[in-house]
Design a protein around this motif. Sequence first.
Motif, PDB file in Angstrom:
ATOM      1  N   VAL A   5       3.802 -30.565  11.928  1.00  0.00           N
ATOM      2  CA  VAL A   5       3.206 -29.311  12.377  1.00  0.00           C
ATOM      3  C   VAL A   5       4.300 -28.258  12.408  1.00  0.00           C
ATOM      4  O   VAL A   5       5.381 -28.486  12.969  1.00  0.00           O
ATOM      5  CB  VAL A   5       2.597 -29.446  13.787  1.00  0.00           C
ATOM      6  N   VAL A   6       4.032 -27.113  11.799  1.00  0.00           N
ATOM      7  CA  VAL A   6       4.964 -25.987  11.865  1.00  0.00           C
ATOM      8  C   VAL A   6       4.222 -24.807  12.465  1.00  0.00           C
ATOM      9  O   VAL A   6       3.192 -24.376  11.933  1.00  0.00           O
ATOM     10  CB  VAL A   6       5.515 -25.599  10.477  1.00  0.00           C
ATOM     11  N   VAL A   7       4.724 -24.294  13.582  1.00  0.00           N
ATOM     12  CA  VAL A   7       4.101 -23.154  14.245  1.00  0.00           C
ATOM     13  C   VAL A   7       4.793 -21.876  13.774  1.00  0.00           C
ATOM     14  O   VAL A   7       6.020 -21.778  13.805  1.00  0.00           O
ATOM     15  CB  VAL A   7       4.188 -23.280  15.774  1.00  0.00           C
ATOM     16  N   VAL A  27       6.980 -35.881   4.126  1.00  0.00           N
ATOM     17  CA  VAL A  27       5.842 -36.352   4.923  1.00  0.00           C
ATOM     18  C   VAL A  27       4.578 -36.385   4.077  1.00  0.00           C
ATOM     19  O   VAL A  27       4.544 -35.875   2.951  1.00  0.00           O
ATOM     20  CB  VAL A  27       5.624 -35.460   6.167  1.00  0.00           C
ATOM     21  N   ASP A  28       3.531 -36.960   4.646  1.00  0.00           N
ATOM     22  CA  ASP A  28       2.264 -37.095   3.926  1.00  0.00           C
ATOM     23  C   ASP A  28       1.360 -35.872   4.090  1.00  0.00           C
ATOM     24  O   ASP A  28       0.487 -35.633   3.252  1.00  0.00           O
ATOM     25  CB  ASP A  28       1.519 -38.338   4.424  1.00  0.00           C
ATOM     26  N   TYR A  29       1.567 -35.130   5.178  1.00  0.00           N
ATOM     27  CA  TYR A  29       0.674 -34.001   5.433  1.00  0.00           C
ATOM     28  C   TYR A  29       1.414 -32.951   6.261  1.00  0.00           C
ATOM     29  O   TYR A  29       2.181 -33.290   7.168  1.00  0.00           O
ATOM     30  CB  TYR A  29      -0.577 -34.452   6.183  1.00  0.00           C
ATOM     31  N   VAL A  30       1.195 -31.682   5.946  1.00  0.00           N
ATOM     32  CA  VAL A  30       1.806 -30.573   6.680  1.00  0.00           C
ATOM     33  C   VAL A  30       0.700 -29.652   7.175  1.00  0.00           C
ATOM     34  O   VAL A  30      -0.178 -29.238   6.416  1.00  0.00           O
ATOM     35  CB  VAL A  30       2.782 -29.768   5.794  1.00  0.00           C
ATOM     36  N   CYS A  31       0.746 -29.340   8.460  1.00  0.00           N
ATOM     37  CA  CYS A  31      -0.221 -28.430   9.068  1.00  0.00           C
ATOM     38  C   CYS A  31       0.518 -27.198   9.569  1.00  0.00           C
ATOM     39  O   CYS A  31       1.390 -27.297  10.441  1.00  0.00           O
ATOM     40  CB  CYS A  31      -0.943 -29.120  10.220  1.00  0.00           C
ATOM     41  N   SER A  47      -4.293 -30.488  -0.820  1.00  0.00           N
ATOM     42  CA  SER A  47      -4.801 -31.699  -0.175  1.00  0.00           C
ATOM     43  C   SER A  47      -3.813 -32.240   0.852  1.00  0.00           C
ATOM     44  O   SER A  47      -4.178 -33.051   1.698  1.00  0.00           O
ATOM     45  CB  SER A  47      -5.085 -32.773  -1.231  1.00  0.00           C
ATOM     46  N   LYS A  48      -2.568 -31.784   0.787  1.00  0.00           N
ATOM     47  CA  LYS A  48      -1.543 -32.253   1.717  1.00  0.00           C
ATOM     48  C   LYS A  48      -1.018 -31.152   2.622  1.00  0.00           C
ATOM     49  O   LYS A  48      -0.030 -31.344   3.328  1.00  0.00           O
ATOM     50  CB  LYS A  48      -0.383 -32.875   0.940  1.00  0.00           C
ATOM     51  N   LEU A  49      -1.679 -29.991   2.586  1.00  0.00           N
ATOM     52  CA  LEU A  49      -1.230 -28.877   3.424  1.00  0.00           C
ATOM     53  C   LEU A  49      -2.423 -28.052   3.875  1.00  0.00           C
ATOM     54  O   LEU A  49      -3.295 -27.708   3.079  1.00  0.00           O
ATOM     55  CB  LEU A  49      -0.242 -27.995   2.650  1.00  0.00           C
ATOM     56  N   SER A  50      -2.463 -27.761   5.169  1.00  0.00           N
ATOM     57  CA  SER A  50      -3.521 -26.913   5.710  1.00  0.00           C
ATOM     58  C   SER A  50      -2.889 -25.722   6.425  1.00  0.00           C
ATOM     59  O   SER A  50      -1.736 -25.782   6.870  1.00  0.00           O
ATOM     60  CB  SER A  50      -4.407 -27.698   6.686  1.00  0.00           C
TER      61      SER A  50
END
Length: 291
Positions: A5-7, A27-31, A47-50
């Motif tokens: 998670v990056v704020v 990593v597998d996913y970044v939000c 698909s790996k970033l929101s």
Amino acid sequence: MIGAVVVLYHPEWDVTYRLIEKLQQQVDYVCLVDNSPHPNKVIRKSSKLSYSHFPENVGIATAQNRGLECLKHNGCRFGLIFDQDSHIQYDFVARMKAHFLSFRKNYSAAAIGPQIVCTYTNKARKPRIQKSLKVIDDNICIVPQIISSGMFLDLQQLQFIGLKKEGLFIDAVDHEWCWRAKDNGFHVAIARNVEMLHRQGDKKRSFMGVDYRVSSPVRLYYQFRNILLLRKYKYVPSYWKYRNICTMPIKFLAMTIVERNRVQRAKYMILGIVHGLFGRQGKIDSPKRVG
């Protein structure tokens, strides 16, 4: 799976993009959770970033919570939290995971953080009062609290510890979570051989022998208010309560004598004290009303 998670809040994009690129490789996913007034249109979701945008600025605690929930929703078992201006190495995540797994072999581990290196001094940050509780080996030591940026945690433990306390909005959010984790039987630690360059807070100055950060007027509101809000919780360490409450008058003098915008700073600090005493939580209604 591991997610991050990056704020974001008015980020310096050259720095933030380097962080995002390194995370996507590790990593597998970044939000990404953005509290800035306007959305960043150059962020390309995949698909790996929101990317989630909260123009009203929901605060650091809520932003982290939405990010952690996003990671869990996308199947992640472990998560990391980052501020937008942190710098990591190409093997940061793998080393943090290895240390966390080693840490939890013999302890109820909530999270582990890196050794923070201050960008202002280029020196490792070593608290003078909050000493390590226990040194496990040359690389890991149990500590009272860690900052949220760089934190590696087991997302399954959130069901026992809970998410970040959103009523605090910004200041002391990371420390409060660590103290609450300890109150629930968990430990946090630092991986001393994994360094992370991080701009922690504002520049520091000294007044009457007390070091303080030069914060914006509205930030002073949250600092003063949250000290008083947290004083009522039994799991918050006594040394933290006494030290911060005792230094509040000195910091008030420093902000109204040494720094600029003295009247505005004074009004924010006084409002923070009033709201803290009466238990007011969340975001300040409208900064424009103060001053």
